[in-house]
Write a protein that holds these residues in place. Sequence first.
Motif, PDB file in Angstrom:
ATOM      1  N   HIS A   1       0.872  -1.173   0.000  1.00 30.66           N
ATOM      2  CA  HIS A   1       0.000   0.000   0.000  1.00 30.66           C
ATOM      3  C   HIS A   1       0.915   1.231   0.000  1.00 30.66           C
ATOM      4  O   HIS A   1       1.617   1.490   0.979  1.00 30.66           O
ATOM      5  CB  HIS A   1      -0.895   0.023   1.239  1.00 30.66           C
ATOM      6  CG  HIS A   1      -1.721  -1.213   1.422  1.00 30.66           C
ATOM      7  ND1 HIS A   1      -2.828  -1.484   0.655  1.00 30.66           N
ATOM      8  CD2 HIS A   1      -1.588  -2.259   2.284  1.00 30.66           C
ATOM      9  CE1 HIS A   1      -3.352  -2.635   1.033  1.00 30.66           C
ATOM     10  NE2 HIS A   1      -2.618  -3.125   2.017  1.00 30.66           N
TER      11      HIS A   1
ATOM     12  N   LYS B   1       1.749   5.381  -0.389  1.00 31.18           N
ATOM     13  CA  LYS B   1       1.193   6.717  -0.209  1.00 31.18           C
ATOM     14  C   LYS B   1       2.262   7.747  -0.538  1.00 31.18           C
ATOM     15  O   LYS B   1       3.391   7.653  -0.053  1.00 31.18           O
ATOM     16  CB  LYS B   1       0.708   6.916   1.226  1.00 31.18           C
ATOM     17  CG  LYS B   1      -0.483   6.053   1.596  1.00 31.18           C
ATOM     18  CD  LYS B   1      -0.972   6.363   2.996  1.00 31.18           C
ATOM     19  CE  LYS B   1      -2.181   5.513   3.355  1.00 31.18           C
ATOM     20  NZ  LYS B   1      -2.678   5.804   4.718  1.00 31.18           N
TER      21      LYS B   1
ATOM     22  N   ASP C   1      -2.960   7.456  -2.945  1.00 35.14           N
ATOM     23  CA  ASP C   1      -2.809   6.056  -2.545  1.00 35.14           C
ATOM     24  C   ASP C   1      -2.746   5.167  -3.778  1.00 35.14           C
ATOM     25  O   ASP C   1      -3.483   5.375  -4.752  1.00 35.14           O
ATOM     26  CB  ASP C   1      -3.982   5.604  -1.680  1.00 35.14           C
ATOM     27  CG  ASP C   1      -4.033   6.331  -0.346  1.00 35.14           C
ATOM     28  OD1 ASP C   1      -3.024   6.978   0.000  1.00 35.14           O
ATOM     29  OD2 ASP C   1      -5.063   6.241   0.337  1.00 35.14           O
TER      30      ASP C   1
END
Length: 410
Positions: free
Chosen positions: A281, A283, A288
Amino acid sequence: MQLIKPLCWILVATCLGISPIHAAEDQHGDHKEAQHDAPETKGPHGGLLLQQNGATVELQIFEQGVPPVYRAWVTTDETPVTDDIDLNVQLTRLGGQVDNFDFAFQGDYWQGNGVVTEPHSFDVQVTLALNGKRYQWQWESHEGRTRIAADIAESAGIRTAEAGPGSIERTLTAYGRLTTAPEQMARVRARFPGVITRVDVRLGDRVVKGDRLAQVESNESLKTYDLRSPIGGVVSERTISVGEITGEQPLLAITDLTTLWADLQIFPGQRNKLAVDQKVHLKAEGVDRQATVNHLLPSSDNAPYTLARVEVENTDGALSPGLLVAGDIVVERLDVPLAVDNRALQSFRDWTVVFVQVDDTYEIRPLELGLSDSTSTEVLGGLQVGDRYVVENSYLIKADLEKSGASHDH
């Protein structure tokens, strides 16, 4: 605009209710007319007084240092009763669950045979058999509950989901920068020495494969030829102007930014937890992205870390090379029997709750929570598989309940 407009509020000052409906049966089973008077006093132990024809039950939920349990004190004509009674409390909860409590004498009081689980929101029926007579009291004791018409809930954006199994991800966080893969940059040179007669692009312009970038007049043939883009992308370098003489140096560079690399620094203590193809994930600057680890490489400058190289989709152009990036790398995935969406969780009094829905009624469910990640949390208690709970805009229901001044006074 008022988003939530409950059809009615049924919130009471004590968890045992303040509006009991008394009903009694004599020894022949004949029902007397129900009475609707709300008791205004409590008994000497702080419980709710239920009285009928000389028989009195003081009923209390006791939770000082122990899980909540029922305690009762029974008298007839002001004389304590310590045996030969049949006392039962039946609680009907939202959704139809029924909890039954029978009582046994404990030396000073009668105690129910179970825990009164939260929320203390139910329809109560108390039945007492004493000296050949049978007494019954019924009332509503609702807390943390409201009703919202379906059309109002729809317009307010209140959305629900069914509670069920889920997965919790354990992650390792690493940091790095976004870069461009070398194969995604094309440098454009003149095929033959000559003079720049025309430049069609500026720094930062987007081009597609085959677009004309500039024109050059050959020194040998004196004919003009085009410089065209070999790939689609952004003009990332431009070192030419009209009238300049070309040589062997690059004149322009085109960079394809539809994908980027995130080079995340993995230190020795983290390395044994990582593997290629693990989910990440990412960022960066509030953007995102979901990706996977493509390569694990040694650092180019002999620094004491490994690079986890992650290919990042960037077709919308929201990211650019050089940005700092944080990556939560999924190193373990745990399946759990019951989990809820984190968006559903709200604080209410001293609890973390979700709001369950039954038809057009919503009610708190205090939860016992376990493992958690960025999207889901394991539920250990307080909710059942199949319960429908509010996921989106649950804060509106919380605000509505707080506005009502709901209490939790035993």
